[in-house]
Write a protein that holds these residues in place. Sequence first.
Motif, PDB file in Angstrom:
ATOM      1  N   ALA A   1       0.820  -1.218   0.000  1.00 24.80           N
ATOM      2  CA  ALA A   1       0.000   0.000   0.000  1.00 24.80           C
ATOM      3  C   ALA A   1       0.853   1.266   0.000  1.00 24.80           C
ATOM      4  CB  ALA A   1      -1.010   0.042   1.150  1.00 24.80           C
ATOM      5  N   GLU A   2       2.122   1.148   0.250  1.00 23.48           N
ATOM      6  CA  GLU A   2       2.992   2.323   0.117  1.00 23.48           C
ATOM      7  C   GLU A   2       4.398   1.867  -0.261  1.00 23.48           C
ATOM      8  OE1 GLU A   2       2.241   4.152   3.945  1.00 23.48           O
ATOM      9  OE2 GLU A   2       3.604   2.793   4.956  1.00 23.48           O
ATOM     10  N   PRO A   3       5.137   2.772  -0.914  1.00 21.65           N
ATOM     11  CA  PRO A   3       6.488   2.394  -1.335  1.00 21.65           C
ATOM     12  C   PRO A   3       7.377   2.126  -0.120  1.00 21.65           C
ATOM     13  CG  PRO A   3       5.832   4.488  -2.323  1.00 21.65           C
ATOM     14  CD  PRO A   3       4.803   4.139  -1.306  1.00 21.65           C
TER      15      PRO A   3
ATOM     16  N   SER B   1      -6.355   0.785  -6.192  1.00 24.30           N
ATOM     17  CA  SER B   1      -7.817   0.688  -6.212  1.00 24.30           C
ATOM     18  C   SER B   1      -8.361   0.564  -7.631  1.00 24.30           C
ATOM     19  CB  SER B   1      -8.446   1.942  -5.611  1.00 24.30           C
ATOM     20  OG  SER B   1      -7.714   2.413  -4.546  1.00 24.30           O
ATOM     21  N   GLU B   2      -7.740   1.276  -8.557  1.00 25.00           N
ATOM     22  CA  GLU B   2      -8.246   1.289  -9.934  1.00 25.00           C
ATOM     23  C   GLU B   2      -8.181  -0.095 -10.575  1.00 25.00           C
ATOM     24  OE1 GLU B   2      -6.191   3.212  -8.442  1.00 25.00           O
ATOM     25  OE2 GLU B   2      -6.296   5.295  -9.092  1.00 25.00           O
ATOM     26  N   MET B   3      -7.326  -0.983 -10.027  1.00 25.57           N
ATOM     27  CA  MET B   3      -7.148  -2.336 -10.577  1.00 25.57           C
ATOM     28  C   MET B   3      -7.607  -3.385  -9.567  1.00 25.57           C
ATOM     29  SD  MET B   3      -5.666  -2.027 -13.610  1.00 25.57           S
ATOM     30  CE  MET B   3      -6.009  -0.381 -14.217  1.00 25.57           C
TER      31      MET B   3
ATOM     32  N   GLY C   1       8.942   4.518  -6.492  1.00 21.95           N
ATOM     33  CA  GLY C   1       8.301   5.774  -6.120  1.00 21.95           C
ATOM     34  C   GLY C   1       7.248   6.079  -7.160  1.00 21.95           C
ATOM     35  N   ARG C   2       6.675   7.260  -7.075  1.00 21.05           N
ATOM     36  CA  ARG C   2       5.667   7.659  -8.048  1.00 21.05           C
ATOM     37  C   ARG C   2       6.225   8.817  -8.852  1.00 21.05           C
ATOM     38  NH1 ARG C   2       0.549   6.310  -7.522  1.00 21.05           N
ATOM     39  NH2 ARG C   2      -0.112   8.356  -8.232  1.00 21.05           N
ATOM     40  N   SER C   3       5.832   8.859 -10.125  1.00 19.19           N
ATOM     41  CA  SER C   3       6.393   9.939 -10.952  1.00 19.19           C
ATOM     42  C   SER C   3       5.976  11.288 -10.379  1.00 19.19           C
ATOM     43  CB  SER C   3       5.949   9.792 -12.395  1.00 19.19           C
ATOM     44  OG  SER C   3       4.548   9.873 -12.465  1.00 19.19           O
TER      45      SER C   3
HETATM   46  O1  DLL Z   1      -2.911   0.843  -1.694  1.00 10.99           O
HETATM   47  C1  DLL Z   1      -4.013  -1.091  -2.607  1.00 10.99           C
HETATM   48  C2  DLL Z   1      -3.195  -1.965  -1.730  1.00 10.99           C
HETATM   49  C3  DLL Z   1      -3.603  -2.199  -0.435  1.00 10.99           C
HETATM   50  C4  DLL Z   1      -2.056  -2.590  -2.209  1.00 10.99           C
HETATM   51  C5  DLL Z   1      -2.881  -3.053   0.363  1.00 10.99           C
HETATM   52  C6  DLL Z   1      -1.333  -3.443  -1.399  1.00 10.99           C
HETATM   53  C7  DLL Z   1      -1.742  -3.686  -0.111  1.00 10.99           C
HETATM   54  P1  DLL Z   1      -4.540   2.732  -3.360  1.00 10.99           P
HETATM   55  O2  DLL Z   1      -4.929   3.335  -2.067  1.00 10.99           O
HETATM   56  O3  DLL Z   1      -5.347   3.044  -4.552  1.00 10.99           O
HETATM   57  O4  DLL Z   1      -4.537   1.161  -3.271  1.00 10.99           O
HETATM   58  O5  DLL Z   1      -3.026   3.134  -3.607  1.00 10.99           O
HETATM   59  C8  DLL Z   1      -2.333   2.639  -4.701  1.00 10.99           C
HETATM   60  O6  DLL Z   1      -0.233   2.799  -3.521  1.00 10.99           O
HETATM   61  O7  DLL Z   1      -0.381   3.279  -7.042  1.00 10.99           O
HETATM   62  C9  DLL Z   1       1.287   2.822  -5.298  1.00 10.99           C
HETATM   63  O8  DLL Z   1       1.695   4.163  -5.484  1.00 10.99           O
HETATM   64  C10 DLL Z   1       1.130   2.546  -3.816  1.00 10.99           C
HETATM   65  N1  DLL Z   1       1.446   1.146  -3.510  1.00 10.99           N
HETATM   66  C11 DLL Z   1       0.609   0.138  -3.266  1.00 10.99           C
HETATM   67  N2  DLL Z   1       1.300  -0.999  -2.976  1.00 10.99           N
HETATM   68  C12 DLL Z   1       2.613  -0.696  -3.075  1.00 10.99           C
HETATM   69  C13 DLL Z   1       3.828  -1.420  -2.925  1.00 10.99           C
HETATM   70  C14 DLL Z   1      -3.738   0.391  -2.462  1.00 10.99           C
HETATM   71  N3  DLL Z   1       3.855  -2.703  -2.579  1.00 10.99           N
HETATM   72  C15 DLL Z   1      -0.933   3.179  -4.707  1.00 10.99           C
HETATM   73  N4  DLL Z   1       4.989  -0.757  -3.144  1.00 10.99           N
HETATM   74  C16 DLL Z   1      -0.113   2.623  -5.833  1.00 10.99           C
HETATM   75  C17 DLL Z   1       4.984   0.547  -3.482  1.00 10.99           C
HETATM   76  C18 DLL Z   1       2.696   0.679  -3.426  1.00 10.99           C
HETATM   77  N5  DLL Z   1       3.879   1.274  -3.624  1.00 10.99           N
END
Ligand code: DLL
Length: 430
Positions: free
Chosen positions: A212-214, A238-240, A325-327
């Motif tokens: 969920a985070e880098p 979330s989008e996927m 990271g994110r762009s």
């Molecule tokens: O974070 C989904 C998630 C939840 C993944 C739990 C894994 C575990 P969003 O809130 O939409 O969904 O955030 C997605 O979080 O585009 C990345 O920038 C970052 N991110 C998610 N997993 C990783 C990871 C969830 N393992 C955004 N490493 C993504 C680095 C991650 N960044």
Amino acid sequence: MFWDHAIETLDRASLRQLQLKRLQATVRRVARKVSFYREQFSQARLRPSHIGALADVRRLPFTTSADLRANYPTGLLAVGLEDTLRLHTSSGTTGKPKALFFSRQDVANAAELCARCLVMTGVTRRDVFQNMMTYGLFTGALVTHYGAEKVGCLVIPAGPGNSERQLLLMQDFRTTVFHITPSYALYFADFLEKRGINARRELALRKAFVGAEPHTEETRGKIEQALGIEVYNSYGLSEMNGPGVAFECEHKQGMHVWEDNFLVEIIDPQTGEPLPDGEMGELVMTTLRREAMPLLRYRTRDITSVNPEPCACGRTHRRLNRITGRSDDMLIVRGVNIYPQQIERVLMGTPGIGRNYVIQLEGLDEMIIKVELAEAGFDGQVEHLVRLQTKIAERLRAEILVKPQVELVPPATLPVSEGKAKRVIDNRKL
Ligand code: DLL
């Protein structure tokens, strides 16, 4: 161990064939059902019949998070509302959230992918799965919750925070695996240390799924070391679907991305041009099975590369390397491009440093790094502190080319968030 051996080890040619069939079906569906895509296609004079090979994906328009916001709440739906079963939202840093709908098939499919991920790391129905991600609109907890139930684990829907209660659950129900953000995992390791709990001896923990985070390889090492467990990188958005998009197998050398469900491209974030396997760029994904809300060439903003080498586990789905990271989270300090991950790598690789930090930008481009000392890191000698401070500043200068001011603070004094950590505070007046 495999959840679905046939699909996880499908030969590449058949996998690509399946991808093409699903891509064509997705394009046909959105052309019929989603006016946003219909308009984009007509502007580009594109017809679904133009997609004759996988490489033709490049002819499709990109979808961005701005498109999701502009079409909030229901503009990108490809089914009627009566055919949706669940809503998740994802809030970015600004403006309206993104609304993500799941049909019955999407809910089942997301759980299926999570089941594959968990089993890939050796999870079985005998495991006790403590879900320490946030429950609610965030996909992080619910999507994996159903995946773990599918595998047959005992699932404890703990949510994040309240470390005392987390510990109690781990003790009383002999938790073996848990799902957590890297920042909370570091905090929780600190908490156990302070409570004098030796996780290796007193708890039954075996594995954690961290995402969920880098986070860096150094952070993984720190969590594994502190808790005596194996940590697997878990990626999704979330989008996927949320979690379960890509996950590490037992070899922990990159994350298998489920290519029967997602078509993956890496592009140059500036030009939008595709990059070859192995090169770092922005991850772009097209959903191949989503029913309620298919997305074409979604720009994730995440920076990574694809590893096409066969994996020792036998899975044929290619691997994504760790997200660096994110762009859009690149910082520009005194003209130099810096990714927060570079700073984390240095901090987490330096002995004597604790597990929490913030990057603060002030005034006219001053960078201040506040970092906690390790619990056993200070022996009372001020000159040792000064030496550590200088060492960190020097190491950081070598890595990011800018020399920041380093402030060492006592353990457990920096703010902790229950969701995603906020590592950068930008107060610059530029
Ligand atoms: O974070 C989904 C998630 C939840 C993944 C739990 C894994 C575990 P969003 O809130 O939409 O969904 O955030 C997605 O979080 O585009 C990345 O920038 C970052 N991110 C998610 N997993 C990783 C990871 C969830 N393992 C955004 N490493 C993504 C680095 C991650 N960044």
